[in-house]
Scaffold this motif. Structure first.
Motif, short mmCIF file in Angstrom:
data_model
loop_
_atom_site.label_atom_id
_atom_site.label_comp_id
_atom_site.label_asym_id
_atom_site.label_seq_id
_atom_site.Cartn_x
_atom_site.Cartn_y
_atom_site.Cartn_z
N HIS A 291 33.57 23.37 56.63
CA HIS A 291 33.32 22.46 57.74
C HIS A 291 31.86 22.48 58.17
N ASP A 292 31.24 23.68 58.12
CA ASP A 292 29.82 23.78 58.50
C ASP A 292 28.90 23.71 57.29
N ARG A 293 29.44 23.32 56.13
CA ARG A 293 28.68 23.12 54.89
C ARG A 293 28.02 24.42 54.39
N SER A 294 28.60 25.55 54.69
CA SER A 294 28.08 26.82 54.18
C SER A 294 29.23 27.81 54.06
N LEU A 295 29.07 28.78 53.16
CA LEU A 295 30.08 29.81 52.94
C LEU A 295 29.41 31.17 53.02
N ASP A 296 29.93 32.04 53.90
CA ASP A 296 29.39 33.39 53.94
C ASP A 296 30.12 34.23 52.88
N PRO A 297 29.66 35.46 52.60
CA PRO A 297 30.28 36.28 51.55
C PRO A 297 31.78 36.49 51.74
N GLU A 298 32.21 36.69 52.98
CA GLU A 298 33.64 36.91 53.22
C GLU A 298 34.44 35.66 52.89
N GLU A 299 33.93 34.50 53.28
CA GLU A 299 34.63 33.26 52.98
C GLU A 299 34.68 33.01 51.48
N LEU A 300 33.59 33.33 50.78
CA LEU A 300 33.57 33.18 49.32
C LEU A 300 34.63 34.07 48.68
N ALA A 301 34.73 35.33 49.13
CA ALA A 301 35.71 36.26 48.58
C ALA A 301 37.13 35.76 48.85
N ASN A 302 37.38 35.29 50.07
CA ASN A 302 38.71 34.78 50.41
C ASN A 302 39.07 33.54 49.57
N LEU A 303 38.10 32.65 49.42
CA LEU A 303 38.36 31.43 48.67
C LEU A 303 38.62 31.74 47.19
N ARG A 304 37.86 32.69 46.68
CA ARG A 304 38.05 33.08 45.28
C ARG A 304 39.46 33.65 45.07
N PHE A 305 39.91 34.48 46.01
CA PHE A 305 41.25 35.07 45.92
C PHE A 305 42.32 33.98 46.00
N LEU A 306 42.16 33.05 46.95
CA LEU A 306 43.15 32.00 47.15
C LEU A 306 43.24 31.09 45.92
N LEU A 307 42.09 30.75 45.34
CA LEU A 307 42.08 29.90 44.16
C LEU A 307 42.76 30.60 42.98
N ALA A 308 42.44 31.89 42.81
CA ALA A 308 43.02 32.64 41.70
C ALA A 308 44.54 32.74 41.84
N GLU A 309 45.00 33.03 43.06
CA GLU A 309 46.43 33.22 43.27
C GLU A 309 47.20 31.91 43.37
N SER A 310 46.50 30.77 43.27
CA SER A 310 47.18 29.48 43.22
C SER A 310 47.58 29.14 41.78
N VAL A 311 47.13 29.96 40.82
CA VAL A 311 47.47 29.76 39.41
C VAL A 311 48.48 30.84 39.00
N PRO A 312 49.59 30.49 38.36
CA PRO A 312 50.56 31.49 37.94
C PRO A 312 49.92 32.57 37.08
N MET A 313 50.37 33.82 37.25
CA MET A 313 49.80 34.93 36.52
C MET A 313 49.95 34.75 35.00
N VAL A 314 51.06 34.15 34.57
CA VAL A 314 51.26 33.91 33.14
C VAL A 314 50.13 33.06 32.58
N GLU A 315 49.77 31.98 33.28
CA GLU A 315 48.72 31.09 32.79
C GLU A 315 47.35 31.77 32.84
N ARG A 316 47.10 32.54 33.92
CA ARG A 316 45.81 33.22 34.02
C ARG A 316 45.63 34.23 32.90
N LEU A 317 46.65 35.02 32.65
CA LEU A 317 46.54 36.04 31.61
C LEU A 317 46.47 35.42 30.22
N GLN A 318 47.19 34.32 30.00
CA GLN A 318 47.09 33.62 28.73
C GLN A 318 45.66 33.16 28.48
N ARG A 319 45.06 32.55 29.50
CA ARG A 319 43.70 32.04 29.36
C ARG A 319 42.71 33.17 29.13
#
Length: 458
Positions: A291-319
């Motif tokens: 919303h403020d057009r910037s991401l601090d380190p904590e927000e980046l870490a949270n977003l990375r976790f959320l994006l990763a966990e939105s993909v099934p583990m089977v597909e992630r490990l296959q890739r």
């Protein structure tokens, strides 16, 4: 295979391309990027790249085993390597480390593929899966029966499981060479058939190629697999924890007499096929964080976790693991197992041996006959229907291609004749020659089929 590179960007002053400046080597205009990184990336994107590396490794093994330095090939792969940590001790030859430990990665990826197909792929739909399942059964039973008839009894009889397998990497690679000449439905038919073939091979290895069972160690392995199930129920998603338990499963199976690579299959089938989080959770968080057009380190870490966990583990490990399996594990396996000394009349004796003839009959004749016959019966009985835009001649061609049994056939050959090196060598020669003949026959038949038939909907 690999993700596409990020879009090119320009530095704030407009003076330099950010990727050419060095962050991504494959996008750099330097010589290393243009002549090494980019060609390598494009090669790995090719569907048949894995089968090409597998073929190169097998050829290298044969050349090494028949060169003036042939003794170094066999001495190298028979070096003993031991691991000891406290009371834990394992010692095997280098070849056995490849077959018993490194191949766990390959079988784990196979388990992941089977799990994905059962939950979200073609094996989920009974109507779509019916024909390739029936075809796969025919393509396993007939080759095994032909082998038994040709090879007869005695020590050779234990190799009946060798011609049952289909090598997915080579089979898909052959269809990739033929391009648009093969309808996508026929490719899907072969892929599903090969996956069912893998399931059959896994069952055969577990039931018929298991040494004397140690029930205590087998109970330990089953108990550790139960621990994996409990960890899933408790929603423990720390991958290293599963790696530790998985290593315990592997060691317990190794000590139990059941082939240790089945640990990979079991763990693959237990891997979650659904995502931990819904996709909209990550999307809503990203919108709020940006919303403020910037991401601090904590927000980046949270977003990375959320994006990763939105993909099934089977597909992630296959890739993540498919490149390691296709470009490292399988070529190393071929290098360690495909080397056969062919001098001194060995080739002539091997080709005329009952083992090699049985394998040849099973892979070159049994596979297409079993697959086509099963398909005819299934279609006539209404159990399944022909793949869209696919002719019977193309099914015959796919049947020949399914006779490429390289990887798993070599693996079963090692289990079939552990104390009979002569029969094992005959089996390897039979597998190599029969797979080559089956591939050539498949290419010829499919090349003569012309363009795909019109769609039923056209």
């Amino acid at each position: 295979m690999t993700d596409s590179p990020p879009p090119r960007s320009t530095a704030p002053d407009g003076s330099a391309d950010l990727w050419s400046a060095g962050p991504v080597l494959s996008e750099s205009d330097r010589a290393l990027g243009r002549f090494v990184a980019r060609p390598l990336r494009e090669f790995l994107r090719v569907e048949s790249a894995g089968s090409v590396l597998l073929l190169v490794a097998a050829a290298a093994a044969l050349l090494w085993a028949n060169s003036p330095w042939s003794s170094s090939y066999f001495d190298f792969w028979h070096l003993h390597l031991g691991v000891e940590i406290g009371g834990f001790h394992v010692e095997e030859t280098l070849q056995h480390w490849v077959n018993d430990a490194l191949m766990v990665i390959f079988f784990f990826v196979v388990g992941l593929e089977i799990k994905h197909e059962l939950v979200a792929g073609d094996l989920r739909d009974p109507r779509t899966a019916a024909l390739p399942i029936v075809a796969a059964i025919g393509g396993m039973v007939v080759p095994a029966g032909l082998y038994a008839v040709v090879a007869g009894g005695g020590d050779a009889a234990t190799g009946w499981g060798i011609p049952m397998a289909t090598d997915i990497a080579f089979a898909v690679g052959v269809l990739g060479i033929l391009g648009r000449r093969i309808p996508s439905a026929a490719r899907l038919f072969l892929l599903t058939l090969a996956i069912v073939d893998d399931i059959g091979a896994i069952v055969v290895i577990a039931v018929f190629y298991t040494a004397d069972l140690d029930l205590v160690w087998l109970a330990v392995a089953l108990g550790l697999l139960a621990v994996v199930v409990v960890m899933r129920l408790l929603r423990i998603w720390v991958v290293p924890a599963y790696v530790v338990v998985g290593f315990g499963v592997w060691f317990a199976l190794l000590e139990s007499g059941v082939h240790a690579t089945l640990a990979g299959v079991a763990l693959g089938l237990l891997t979650p096929a659904s995502a931990l989080l819904r996709e909209d959770v990550a999307r809503e968080y990203a919108l709020r964080a940006l919303h403020d057009r910037s991401l601090d380190p904590e927000e980046l870490a949270n977003l990375r976790f959320l994006l990763a966990e939105s993909v099934p583990m089977v597909e992630r490990l296959q890739r993540q693991l498919h490149p390691a399996s296709a470009y490292v594990v399988l070529p190393v396996f071929a290098l360690a197992n495909a080397g056969v000394a062919l001098g001194g009349g060995v080739l002539g004796e091997a080709v005329t041996s009952s083992v090699a003839l049985g394998i040849g009959a099973g892979l070159v004749l049994g596979k297409p006959v079993g697959i086509v016959l099963a398909c005819v019966i299934a279609v006539r009985l209404g159990i399944g229907r022909m793949p869209d835009r696919t002719t019977w001649r193309q099914v015959v061609g796919v049947g020949f291609v399914a006779g490429i049994g390289f990887t798993v056939s070599l693996f079963i050959a090692g289990l079939s004749f552990p104390d009979a090196p002569g029969l094992a060598e005959d089996a390897k020669v039979g597998i190599l020659l029969a797979s080559a003949v089956a591939a050539a026959a498949g290419v010829v038949v499919l090349s003569l089929t012309g363009r795909p038939a019109p769609s039923r909907q056209e």
